[in-house]
Design a protein around this motif. Structure first.
Motif, PDB file in Angstrom:
ATOM      1  N   SER A 193      72.045  29.098  27.420  1.00 54.15           N
ATOM      2  CA  SER A 193      72.346  30.003  26.053  1.00 54.15           C
ATOM      3  C   SER A 193      73.935  29.966  25.672  1.00 54.15           C
ATOM      4  CB  SER A 193      71.921  31.539  26.512  1.00 54.15           C
ATOM      5  OG  SER A 193      70.743  31.509  26.677  1.00 54.15           O
ATOM      6  N   VAL A 194      74.655  29.947  26.686  1.00 56.94           N
ATOM      7  CA  VAL A 194      76.237  29.955  26.508  1.00 56.94           C
ATOM      8  C   VAL A 194      76.807  28.731  25.846  1.00 56.94           C
ATOM      9  CG1 VAL A 194      78.480  29.889  27.497  1.00 56.94           C
ATOM     10  CG2 VAL A 194      76.675  31.535  28.407  1.00 56.94           C
TER      11      VAL A 194
ATOM     12  N   ILE B 249      72.787  16.982  17.386  1.00 59.81           N
ATOM     13  CA  ILE B 249      73.868  16.844  18.298  1.00 59.81           C
ATOM     14  C   ILE B 249      74.141  18.120  19.190  1.00 59.81           C
ATOM     15  CG2 ILE B 249      76.432  16.578  18.673  1.00 59.81           C
ATOM     16  CD1 ILE B 249      75.939  14.756  16.118  1.00 59.81           C
ATOM     17  N   GLY B 250      74.121  19.044  18.782  1.00 62.16           N
ATOM     18  CA  GLY B 250      74.399  20.433  19.306  1.00 62.16           C
ATOM     19  C   GLY B 250      73.236  20.803  20.329  1.00 62.16           C
ATOM     20  N   THR B 251      71.934  20.697  20.019  1.00 59.77           N
ATOM     21  CA  THR B 251      70.838  20.954  20.974  1.00 59.77           C
ATOM     22  C   THR B 251      70.975  19.948  22.089  1.00 59.77           C
ATOM     23  OG1 THR B 251      69.366  19.909  19.426  1.00 59.77           O
ATOM     24  CG2 THR B 251      69.462  22.406  19.468  1.00 59.77           C
ATOM     25  N   GLY B 252      71.109  18.665  21.479  1.00 56.71           N
ATOM     26  CA  GLY B 252      70.906  17.530  22.638  1.00 56.71           C
ATOM     27  C   GLY B 252      71.931  17.598  23.681  1.00 56.71           C
ATOM     28  N   ILE B 253      73.189  17.975  23.394  1.00 53.69           N
ATOM     29  CA  ILE B 253      74.038  18.210  24.487  1.00 53.69           C
ATOM     30  C   ILE B 253      73.645  19.767  25.518  1.00 53.69           C
ATOM     31  CG2 ILE B 253      76.484  19.407  25.113  1.00 53.69           C
ATOM     32  CD1 ILE B 253      77.444  17.797  22.216  1.00 53.69           C
ATOM     33  N   THR B 254      73.119  20.599  24.821  1.00 49.96           N
ATOM     34  CA  THR B 254      72.915  21.668  25.514  1.00 49.96           C
ATOM     35  C   THR B 254      71.638  21.246  26.372  1.00 49.96           C
ATOM     36  OG1 THR B 254      73.312  23.229  23.687  1.00 49.96           O
ATOM     37  CG2 THR B 254      71.909  23.951  25.664  1.00 49.96           C
TER      38      THR B 254
ATOM     39  N   SER C 183      71.212  26.479   5.346  1.00 49.55           N
ATOM     40  CA  SER C 183      71.742  27.649   6.096  1.00 49.55           C
ATOM     41  C   SER C 183      70.832  28.222   7.130  1.00 49.55           C
ATOM     42  CB  SER C 183      72.892  28.740   5.699  1.00 49.55           C
ATOM     43  OG  SER C 183      73.746  28.064   5.037  1.00 49.55           O
ATOM     44  N   GLY C 184      69.580  28.519   6.353  1.00 52.33           N
ATOM     45  CA  GLY C 184      68.322  28.938   7.128  1.00 52.33           C
ATOM     46  C   GLY C 184      67.781  27.940   7.896  1.00 52.33           C
ATOM     47  N   ALA C 185      67.806  26.634   7.509  1.00 54.80           N
ATOM     48  CA  ALA C 185      67.318  25.592   8.223  1.00 54.80           C
ATOM     49  C   ALA C 185      68.067  25.643   9.538  1.00 54.80           C
ATOM     50  CB  ALA C 185      67.259  24.380   7.611  1.00 54.80           C
ATOM     51  N   LYS C 186      69.232  25.738   9.544  1.00 52.00           N
ATOM     52  CA  LYS C 186      70.014  25.630  10.780  1.00 52.00           C
ATOM     53  C   LYS C 186      69.954  26.796  11.904  1.00 52.00           C
ATOM     54  CE  LYS C 186      74.301  23.387   8.968  1.00 52.00           C
ATOM     55  NZ  LYS C 186      75.716  23.521   8.581  1.00 52.00           N
ATOM     56  N   LEU C 187      69.683  28.013  11.024  1.00 49.68           N
ATOM     57  CA  LEU C 187      69.514  29.388  11.785  1.00 49.68           C
ATOM     58  C   LEU C 187      68.167  29.383  12.570  1.00 49.68           C
ATOM     59  CD1 LEU C 187      71.555  31.947   9.706  1.00 49.68           C
ATOM     60  CD2 LEU C 187      72.148  30.979  11.794  1.00 49.68           C
ATOM     61  N   SER C 188      67.156  29.068  11.643  1.00 56.16           N
ATOM     62  CA  SER C 188      65.922  28.899  12.373  1.00 56.16           C
ATOM     63  C   SER C 188      65.557  27.899  13.457  1.00 56.16           C
ATOM     64  CB  SER C 188      64.454  28.324  11.362  1.00 56.16           C
ATOM     65  OG  SER C 188      64.830  27.227  10.686  1.00 56.16           O
ATOM     66  N   PHE C 189      66.314  26.735  13.314  1.00 54.71           N
ATOM     67  CA  PHE C 189      66.169  25.704  14.301  1.00 54.71           C
ATOM     68  C   PHE C 189      66.899  26.072  15.505  1.00 54.71           C
ATOM     69  CE2 PHE C 189      67.951  22.025  16.705  1.00 54.71           C
ATOM     70  CZ  PHE C 189      67.070  21.006  16.576  1.00 54.71           C
ATOM     71  N   THR C 190      68.181  26.712  15.412  1.00 54.45           N
ATOM     72  CA  THR C 190      68.976  26.951  16.549  1.00 54.45           C
ATOM     73  C   THR C 190      68.264  28.318  17.556  1.00 54.45           C
ATOM     74  OG1 THR C 190      70.421  28.355  15.175  1.00 54.45           O
ATOM     75  CG2 THR C 190      71.021  26.138  15.810  1.00 54.45           C
ATOM     76  N   LEU C 191      67.814  29.265  16.380  1.00 54.18           N
ATOM     77  CA  LEU C 191      67.295  30.497  17.267  1.00 54.18           C
ATOM     78  C   LEU C 191      65.961  30.030  17.952  1.00 54.18           C
ATOM     79  CD1 LEU C 191      67.268  32.942  14.119  1.00 54.18           C
ATOM     80  CD2 LEU C 191      68.547  33.475  16.414  1.00 54.18           C
TER      81      LEU C 191
ATOM     82  N   CYS D  79      77.854  25.487  20.990  1.00 55.81           N
ATOM     83  CA  CYS D  79      77.728  24.235  20.155  1.00 55.81           C
ATOM     84  C   CYS D  79      77.519  24.565  18.613  1.00 55.81           C
ATOM     85  CB  CYS D  79      76.459  23.442  20.605  1.00 55.81           C
ATOM     86  SG  CYS D  79      76.827  22.797  22.249  1.00 55.81           S
ATOM     87  N   VAL D  80      76.610  25.826  18.551  1.00 56.71           N
ATOM     88  CA  VAL D  80      76.314  26.171  17.096  1.00 56.71           C
ATOM     89  C   VAL D  80      77.736  26.596  16.434  1.00 56.71           C
ATOM     90  CG1 VAL D  80      75.375  28.457  16.138  1.00 56.71           C
ATOM     91  CG2 VAL D  80      74.025  27.209  17.673  1.00 56.71           C
ATOM     92  N   TRP D  81      78.591  27.176  17.153  1.00 56.86           N
ATOM     93  CA  TRP D  81      79.986  27.647  16.516  1.00 56.86           C
ATOM     94  C   TRP D  81      80.742  26.494  16.173  1.00 56.86           C
ATOM     95  CZ3 TRP D  81      80.702  31.883  14.142  1.00 56.86           C
ATOM     96  CH2 TRP D  81      82.239  32.085  13.564  1.00 56.86           C
ATOM     97  N   TYR D  82      80.864  25.606  17.178  1.00 57.83           N
ATOM     98  CA  TYR D  82      81.728  24.482  16.821  1.00 57.83           C
ATOM     99  C   TYR D  82      81.303  23.230  16.266  1.00 57.83           C
ATOM    100  CZ  TYR D  82      85.283  27.244  19.696  1.00 57.83           C
ATOM    101  OH  TYR D  82      86.129  28.175  19.665  1.00 57.83           O
ATOM    102  N   ILE D  83      79.956  23.073  16.243  1.00 59.75           N
ATOM    103  CA  ILE D  83      79.185  21.881  15.789  1.00 59.75           C
ATOM    104  C   ILE D  83      78.103  21.984  14.753  1.00 59.75           C
ATOM    105  CG2 ILE D  83      77.686  19.942  16.458  1.00 59.75           C
ATOM    106  CD1 ILE D  83      78.831  19.909  19.525  1.00 59.75           C
ATOM    107  N   ILE D  84      77.203  22.954  14.771  1.00 55.48           N
ATOM    108  CA  ILE D  84      76.171  23.265  14.068  1.00 55.48           C
ATOM    109  C   ILE D  84      76.648  23.938  12.493  1.00 55.48           C
ATOM    110  CG2 ILE D  84      74.026  24.128  13.451  1.00 55.48           C
ATOM    111  CD1 ILE D  84      73.441  23.770  16.648  1.00 55.48           C
ATOM    112  N   LEU D  85      77.268  24.827  12.605  1.00 56.97           N
ATOM    113  CA  LEU D  85      77.881  25.757  11.502  1.00 56.97           C
ATOM    114  C   LEU D  85      79.118  25.164  10.849  1.00 56.97           C
ATOM    115  CD1 LEU D  85      77.543  29.412  12.851  1.00 56.97           C
ATOM    116  CD2 LEU D  85      75.841  28.308  11.629  1.00 56.97           C
TER     117      LEU D  85
END
Length: 521
Positions: free
Chosen positions: A477-478, A446-451, A309-317, A483-489
Motif C-alpha cells: 500500500s505504501v 510501471i507503477g503497479t509493476g514496481i509495487t 484521470s478516471g482510468a488511472k484512479l479506477s486502475f490504482t484503486l 508510485c501513484v504520486w510520483y509515476i502515475i499522476l
C-alpha cells in the motif's frame, strides 16, 4: 459543485457501502459453500451463469437507457427525460417477456443435452432455473429506474439498495442452515425473491421523488427517439450479447470438460473478484453519468480529460486491493473458506489480473458510448470476445488445464484496452492515442509493476501466516501510494487532488467552528 468534487463525494458514498457489503458478501459465500457443499454450490453458480447469458438483451437496453437519460440531463431537457423513461420502460417490458419465453423454451434442451448435472440434483436445478427466470423479469423492469438514479447521480440510494441486498443475501444463507433437506431448492427460491423486492423499492422511490418517472406512454410516443434508442440498443446488443454468452459459456465449457466441481471454483473466483470490482466500479459509477452529461454539453475535451484521470484512479484503486490479496490468496482462502475448491486460487488471481487491465479502457469506452457511435467498436469487440471460447474448446480437447480459458481472456482484454478502445475513441471523440497510452497505460503498468515485484520479493522472506499478510499489505500500500504520486499522476491531476483535499478540509473546519459556536451559545 465542481466535477472533481462531485466524483469524490459520490465515490466516497459508494465506498462506504462497499466497505460494509464486501465483508457481508464474503462471509455469506463462506456460509453458503459450507451449507450446500461444492457440488450444489457449483450447480447454482452454473444456472446463474446461464440466466446471465440470456440477459444480454436487457444489458443492451440498459446501456441505451442510461446513455440517453444522462445525455438529456446534460442538455437540460426535463421533458425529453420523461419521454426517455417511458420509452425505456416499454422496451424493457417487451424485452422481459421475450427473455422469459425464450429461457423457459430452451430450458429443457439445456438440461437434457448440454449440462452435466447429477441425477439427484437435476429436478432441483430445473426448479431453480424457473425461479431465477421469474425474478429476472422484475430485474429487467427495474433498469429504467436505475437509469434515472444514475442520471440524477443519486449514489446514496444505490448505496442503501446495495446494503439491503447484502443483508438479504446473508439472511438467506443463514436461513438454509436451519433446514435439513432441500437446502439448494430453498436457497434458489429465496435468492430469486431478492430482485423482486429490490425492484419494488426502486420503483416506489423513483415515482415519489422524480418527475420524469411518470407513466404517459401515449404522450411520450416519439418515433425519432424510439428509432435512435433502438439503433443504439441494437449495436450495444451485439457487444453485450457476446460478453454475456462468453461469460456463460465459460462456465458451460468448464462444466463439459471438468464437471460441476470446477464450476464451484469458478463461482468462488467470480464472487471474490466481483466484490473487489465494486471498489473500482464505485468510482466508475460515479464518473460515467458525468462523462455522458459532459458529452451532452458538447465538451469533448473535458470529457476525455476526465476519462483519462478516471482510468488511472479506477486502475490504482483496484490495484490497492488486488496486489496484497493476490500474493496472499492461498492463506486468505484458508481463513475464508472451510474447504477451498481445486483451481479456485489460480482462477481468482487470473480473473483479478484481467479485471485490472480492463480498468484502463472502461472510462474511454463510456466516452465512445456517449458519442452514440458504437457500431464499429461493437462489431470489433464482439469478434475479439468470441476468440477465447473457440481457442479453449480446442485446447481442452488436447489436454490443457482449466486456467487456459482465463489466460485467453487476459490476451483479448489487453487488445481491447490498448488497441480497439483507443482507436475508436480517437475516431469518434478526438482522443490523442499516444498521450493515452503513455500517460495512462504505461504509467499505470510501471507503477503497479514496481509495487507487485517488491511485494512478491518481500513475501519470499516471510513465513506464511497473518504476519505475512499484514506486512506485505502494508508495504504494498505504501509503495503504491508513492508510485501513484510520483509515476502515475501528472501535475494537473496532483493539483486537482490537493485542491479537493483543501476544499474538504475547509468545509470540515467550518462545520467544527459552527458546532463550537452553537455549543458555546
Amino acid at each position: 459543485m465542481q466535477t472533481s468534487h462531485r466524483v469524490l463525494k459520490n465515490t466516497l458514498i459508494l465506498y462506504g457501502k462497499t466497505g460494509i457489503t464486501m465483508f457481508i458478501s464474503l462471509y455469506t459465500t463462506r456460509v453458503v459453500l459450507r451449507e450446500l457443499g461444492a457440488d450444489s454450490f457449483g450447480v447454482f453458480a452454473l444456472i446463474g451463469g446461464i440466466i446471465g447469458m440470456f440477459g444480454f438483451l436487457n444489458g443492451s437496453l440498459a446501456a441505451a437507457s442510461q446513455r440517453f437519460m444522462s445525455f438529456a440531463h446534460g442538455e437540460g431537457k426535463p421533458e425529453q427525460q420523461q419521454k426517455i423513461f417511458n420509452i425505456s420502460f416499454g422496451l424493457h417490458f417487451i424485452a422481459a417477456l421475450i427473455m422469459v419465453i425464450s429461457m423457459l423454451s430452451i430450458g429443457p434442451l439445456l438440461f437434457e443435452h448440454v449440462l452435466k448435472i447429477d441425477l439427484d440434483k437435476l429436478l432441483t436445478a430445473q426448479r431453480i432455473y424457473q425461479f431465477v427466470v421469474a425474478s429476472l423479469f422484475f430485474t429487467v423492469l427495474s433498469v429504467p429506474y436505475d437509469a434515472v438514479l444514475n442520471a440524477r447521480e443519486n449514489m446514496a440510494f444505490f448505496a442503501i439498495i446495495g446494503f439491503i441486498e447484502s443483508l438479504l443475501r446473508l439472511g438467506v444463507a443463514m436461513a438454509i442452515a436451519f433446514v435439513a433437506n432441500e437446502k439448494l431448492l430453498l436457497y434458489g427460491f429465496l435468492m430469486a425473491m431478492i430482485p423482486l423486492f429490490l425492484a419494488f423499492i426502486r420503483a416506489m422511490f423513483c415515482h415519489m421523488k422524480y418527475v420524469e418517472c411518470h407513466f404517459a406512454l401515449r404522450r411520450s410516443y416519439d418515433l425519432a427517439l424510439i428509432k435512435s434508442m433502438t439503433q443504439f440498443a441494437s449495436w450495444s446488443f451485439i457487444s453485450t450479447a457476446v460478453a454475456m454468452v462468453s461469460k456463460s459459456w465459460e462456465g458451460i465449457i468448464l462444466n463439459t470438460y471438468f464437471g460441476t466441481t470446477i464450476n464451484a471454483a469458478q463461482g468462488i473466483a467470480n464472487q471474490l473478484s466481483g466484490q473487489l470490482l465494486t471498489i473500482s466500479n464505485s468510482l466508475l459509477r460515479a464518473l460515467n453519468p458525468i462523462l455522458v452529461k459532459t458529452a451532452g454539453e458538447r465538451n469533448n475535451e473535458k470529457m476525455l480529460r476526465t476519462a483519462m484521470s478516471g482510468a488511472k484512479l479506477s486502475f490504482t484503486l483496484l490495484a490497492f486491493c488486488i496486489i496484497p490479496i493476490s500474493i496472499n490468496l492461498s492463506y486468505i482462502c484458508k481463513l475464508w473458506l472451510s474447504s477451498v475448491p481445486e483451481f479456485a486460487i489460480i482462477f481468482t488471481q487470473l480473473l483479478l489480473f484481467r479485471s485490472l487491465i480492463a480498468q484502463l479502457s472502461m472510462p474511454i469506452s463510456t466516452c465512445i458510448a456517449a458519442s452514440g457511435k458504437i457500431k464499429g467498436v461493437s462489431i470489433t469487440g464482439s469478434v475479439i470476445g468470441l476468440c477465447p471460447l473457440a481457442v479453449c474448446a480446442i485446447l481442452y480437447k488436447h489436454g490443457y488445464q482449466p486456467p487456459a480459458i482465463y489466460w485467453a481472456y487476459i490476451c483479448t482484454t489487453i487488445v481491447r484496452a490498448c488497441i480497439t478502445a483507443p482507436y475508436f475513441a480517437k475516431k469518434h471523440c478526438g482522443l490523442h492515442v499516444k498521450k493515452f497510452l503513455i500517460n495512462v497505460v504505461v504509467r499505470c503498468i510501471i507503477g503497479t509493476g514496481i509495487t507487485l515485484l517488491a511485494s512478491l520479493w518481500l513475501k519470499t522472506l516471510l513465513p506464511e501466516g497473518i504476519n505475512q499478510v499484514m506486512i506485505t499489505s502494508a508495504v504494498s500500500s505504501v509503495l503504491l501510494i508513492i508510485c501513484v504520486w510520483y509515476i502515475i499522476l501528472d501535475q494537473t491531476e496532483k493539483e486537482h487532488i490537493l485542491n479537493a483535499i483543501q476544499s474538504a478540509y475547509t468545509k470540515l473546519n467550518r462545520i467544527i467552528v459552527i458546532k463550537q459556536t452553537e455549543s458555546s451559545s
